[in-house]
Design a protein around this motif. Structure first.
Motif, PDB file in Angstrom:
ATOM      1  N   ARG A  50      48.070  51.091  33.836  1.00 52.24           N
ATOM      2  CA  ARG A  50      47.272  50.899  32.645  1.00 52.24           C
ATOM      3  C   ARG A  50      48.263  50.915  31.241  1.00 52.24           C
ATOM      4  N   LEU A  51      49.254  51.651  31.220  1.00 50.81           N
ATOM      5  CA  LEU A  51      50.010  51.416  30.119  1.00 50.81           C
ATOM      6  C   LEU A  51      50.568  50.182  29.926  1.00 50.81           C
ATOM      7  N   LEU A  52      51.088  49.583  31.097  1.00 46.17           N
ATOM      8  CA  LEU A  52      51.769  48.293  31.021  1.00 46.17           C
ATOM      9  C   LEU A  52      50.655  47.176  30.673  1.00 46.17           C
ATOM     10  N   PHE A  53      49.414  47.280  31.069  1.00 44.97           N
ATOM     11  CA  PHE A  53      48.359  46.334  30.722  1.00 44.97           C
ATOM     12  C   PHE A  53      48.266  46.816  29.352  1.00 44.97           C
ATOM     13  N   LEU A  54      47.916  47.824  28.699  1.00 47.86           N
ATOM     14  CA  LEU A  54      47.645  47.950  27.356  1.00 47.86           C
ATOM     15  C   LEU A  54      48.603  47.566  26.661  1.00 47.86           C
ATOM     16  N   ARG A  55      49.720  47.410  26.971  1.00 50.92           N
ATOM     17  CA  ARG A  55      50.863  46.857  26.246  1.00 50.92           C
ATOM     18  C   ARG A  55      50.848  45.412  26.154  1.00 50.92           C
TER      19      ARG A  55
ATOM     20  N   ALA B 103      41.353  40.112  23.417  1.00 53.77           N
ATOM     21  CA  ALA B 103      42.096  41.484  23.802  1.00 53.77           C
ATOM     22  C   ALA B 103      41.400  42.518  23.730  1.00 53.77           C
ATOM     23  N   PHE B 104      40.374  42.730  22.490  1.00 56.29           N
ATOM     24  CA  PHE B 104      39.595  43.881  22.287  1.00 56.29           C
ATOM     25  C   PHE B 104      38.858  43.896  23.528  1.00 56.29           C
ATOM     26  N   VAL B 105      38.010  42.861  24.056  1.00 56.51           N
ATOM     27  CA  VAL B 105      37.484  43.113  25.348  1.00 56.51           C
ATOM     28  C   VAL B 105      38.018  43.545  26.277  1.00 56.51           C
ATOM     29  N   GLY B 106      39.098  43.108  26.402  1.00 56.89           N
ATOM     30  CA  GLY B 106      40.088  43.478  27.695  1.00 56.89           C
ATOM     31  C   GLY B 106      40.205  44.952  27.838  1.00 56.89           C
ATOM     32  N   LEU B 107      40.316  45.707  26.512  1.00 62.88           N
ATOM     33  CA  LEU B 107      40.259  47.115  26.727  1.00 62.88           C
ATOM     34  C   LEU B 107      39.205  47.813  27.400  1.00 62.88           C
ATOM     35  N   PHE B 108      38.082  47.290  26.914  1.00 65.37           N
ATOM     36  CA  PHE B 108      36.752  47.659  27.487  1.00 65.37           C
ATOM     37  C   PHE B 108      36.968  47.387  29.373  1.00 65.37           C
ATOM     38  N   LEU B 109      37.400  46.296  29.640  1.00 68.19           N
ATOM     39  CA  LEU B 109      37.576  46.103  30.948  1.00 68.19           C
ATOM     40  C   LEU B 109      38.388  47.057  31.599  1.00 68.19           C
ATOM     41  N   MET B 110      39.724  47.529  31.097  1.00 71.01           N
ATOM     42  CA  MET B 110      40.493  48.285  31.542  1.00 71.01           C
ATOM     43  C   MET B 110      39.973  49.888  31.609  1.00 71.01           C
ATOM     44  N   LEU B 111      39.369  50.201  30.604  1.00 73.34           N
ATOM     45  CA  LEU B 111      38.751  51.515  30.382  1.00 73.34           C
ATOM     46  C   LEU B 111      37.451  51.765  31.036  1.00 73.34           C
ATOM     47  N   LEU B 112      36.523  51.054  31.188  1.00 74.14           N
ATOM     48  CA  LEU B 112      35.234  51.143  31.921  1.00 74.14           C
ATOM     49  C   LEU B 112      35.214  50.575  33.447  1.00 74.14           C
ATOM     50  N   PHE B 113      35.928  49.444  33.542  1.00 73.24           N
ATOM     51  CA  PHE B 113      35.688  48.814  35.101  1.00 73.24           C
ATOM     52  C   PHE B 113      36.862  48.822  35.898  1.00 73.24           C
ATOM     53  N   HIS B 114      38.090  49.230  35.449  1.00 72.83           N
ATOM     54  CA  HIS B 114      39.541  48.953  36.374  1.00 72.83           C
ATOM     55  C   HIS B 114      39.263  49.549  37.650  1.00 72.83           C
TER      56      HIS B 114
ATOM     57  N   LEU C 173      31.579  37.740  31.198  1.00 72.38           N
ATOM     58  CA  LEU C 173      32.190  36.980  31.812  1.00 72.38           C
ATOM     59  C   LEU C 173      33.513  37.208  32.394  1.00 72.38           C
ATOM     60  N   PHE C 174      34.222  38.233  31.680  1.00 74.87           N
ATOM     61  CA  PHE C 174      35.304  39.048  32.237  1.00 74.87           C
ATOM     62  C   PHE C 174      35.099  39.775  33.534  1.00 74.87           C
ATOM     63  N   LEU C 175      33.689  40.342  33.488  1.00 74.98           N
ATOM     64  CA  LEU C 175      33.616  40.900  34.873  1.00 74.98           C
ATOM     65  C   LEU C 175      33.272  39.869  36.084  1.00 74.98           C
ATOM     66  N   PHE C 176      32.609  38.860  35.762  1.00 71.98           N
ATOM     67  CA  PHE C 176      32.236  37.790  36.582  1.00 71.98           C
ATOM     68  C   PHE C 176      33.693  37.445  37.172  1.00 71.98           C
ATOM     69  N   GLY C 177      34.559  36.978  36.351  1.00 70.18           N
ATOM     70  CA  GLY C 177      36.124  36.752  36.738  1.00 70.18           C
ATOM     71  C   GLY C 177      36.674  37.723  37.602  1.00 70.18           C
ATOM     72  N   ALA C 178      36.436  38.990  36.907  1.00 67.25           N
ATOM     73  CA  ALA C 178      37.159  40.115  38.027  1.00 67.25           C
ATOM     74  C   ALA C 178      36.619  40.226  39.361  1.00 67.25           C
TER      75      ALA C 178
END
Length: 411
Positions: A97-102, A128-139, A236-241
């Protein structure tokens, strides 16, 4: 598990995703070319009906069959890329998650530079902003729930708009004069902003344009815009995930029946929805939600999703059944970040006052031909570049900064 972070090697890439990214770049440019000669705030007023003749026809076709569909495709692909990166990082490093955050923060920096110094229509900063939600809430969310959460988030802006339309209808019944005056004032302010933007983009120097971009992005994304854009992109990120974790693109042959169904359902639902959207949205005004606007927005959402999957499936089926010409998109897709930024750089220098100053002087059809010419050039240049280098320039920079060391560049 090792603690050494290493980038994905070329042999690990899913070739079909490169093809789809390259194709998405075309649709993104066909949509963006309008807003290199219009203020970004003009998106609140929908289709530009001042166009006539061939310009109107080209603008209408893009508005109905491209706008929104390729933004959806681009977002899905980013979602797929994000989750593939995060899942692979779990296998290779102690702190994935640290690598993803970077990686996300570097993308945010690139997006901010693009947005403020090149073009206000940037989408990378928002990604990038929405990607943080993807990592924090749905990883850790399983596939069966990812797409369901995506559906909920996709519906949320529609319900919000419908609620706004209901509130305005009630207000119009109670005090129509006050409501009309309030929205007239908002529209006047928007038109004044657009007039000011036209002048600055066509006549202003570089610093004046930068200052206006900051103002324009604030008007678009802060406040109510935040409530509409963020849930939609995260959906859309979640559909892609979900597609990535289900292995939809990992084994095309095993999943070909799904792509056939997506194509049939996508065109069967998407084309009528897109045509109906074109009919109901000609006078769409996002400043004043109405029931007709809510219907148009719903039709647009249905068309965006269904046609996006139909376009994806068409390319996948063509590739699966041996149509080699679709491979032409792959090099541009491997350099998607570089090509996306280059499109903005080229056309702002052509149209803006600090460049050639052609802002507002080129009709929609001619501008679209210019965009097609640039895109064809990018297809050729990308193939030439990747015969000599492993990555596009911006892809190399993003990778090097993400992994904290200079990546091999030349082949």
């Amino acid at each position: 598990m090792t603690s050494t972070a290493t980038p994905v090697q070329s042999a690990e890439r899913m070739h079909v995703l490169d093809i789809l990214r390259g194709f998405a770049l075309f649709g993104i440019l066909m949509m963006n070319i309008e807003y290199f000669q219009r203020p970004m705030q003009a998106i609140m007023l929908g289709f530009d009906q001042s166009q006539v003749g061939i310009d109107y026809a080209v603008g209408w076709f893009v508005y109905v069959f491209i706008q929104g569909k390729f933004y959806t495709l681009f977002s899905l692909l980013f979602g797929i890329g994000f989750v593939i990166f995060l899942d692979r990082a779990r296998e290779k490093v102690a702190k994935p998650r640290l690598l993803f955050l970077r990686r996300i923060l570097i993308l945010a920096a690139i997006g901010a530079l693009h947005a403020f110094l090149i073009w206000a229509g940037d989408i990378l900063l928002l990604y990038a902003f929405v990607g943080l939600f993807l990592m924090l809430l749905f990883h850790n969310t399983p596939v069966s729930r990812l797409w369901k959460w995506g559906l909920v988030l996709l519906i949320f802006p529609l319900l919000l708009f419908l609620l706004g339309a209901w509130g305005i209808a009630m207000g119009m019944q109670a005090d129509p004069d006050t409501m009309i005056n309030a929205f007239s004032a908002q529209q006047s302010a928007l038109l004044s902003d657009m007039e000011r933007a036209d002048y600055i983009y066509s006549q202003g120097n570089f610093w004046e344009v930068v200052q206006w971009r900051m103002y324009e992005m604030g008007q678009l994304y802060l406040g109510a815009g935040f409530l509409f854009f963020i849930p939609s992109i995260l959906a859309l990120f979640l559909f892609g995930a979900a597609a990535a974790r289900a292995g939809l693109f990992r084994d095309i042959a095993a999943n070909i029946r799904y792509f056939k169904r997506f194509a049939v359902l996508g065109y069967g639902l998407g084309v009528p929805a897109a045509l109906l959207f074109g009919q109901f949205s000609m006078n769409l005004d996002m400043l004043m939600p109405t029931y007709q606007g809510a219907l148009a927005l719903t039709l647009q959402t249905v068309a965006n999703i269904t046609l996006c999957f139909a376009y994806i499936s068409t390319l996948v089926l063509l590739m699966h059944y041996g149509k080699r010409w679709v491979q032409v998109f792959a090099p541009a897709g491997r350099m998607a970040l570089t090509n996306y930024l280059l499109q903005s750089l080229v056309f702002t220098l052509i149209f803006y006052g600090y460049g050639l100053g052609l802002y507002g002087e080129v009709g929609r059809a001619t501008a679209t031909l210019m965009a097609i010419a640039l895109y064809v050039g990018q297809l050729t240049a990308s193939a030439w570049w990747l015969q000599r280098y492993q990555y596009g320039p911006m892809e190399w920079l993003w990778r090097s900064l993400t992994y904290g060391r200079r990546q091999a560049f030349k082949l």
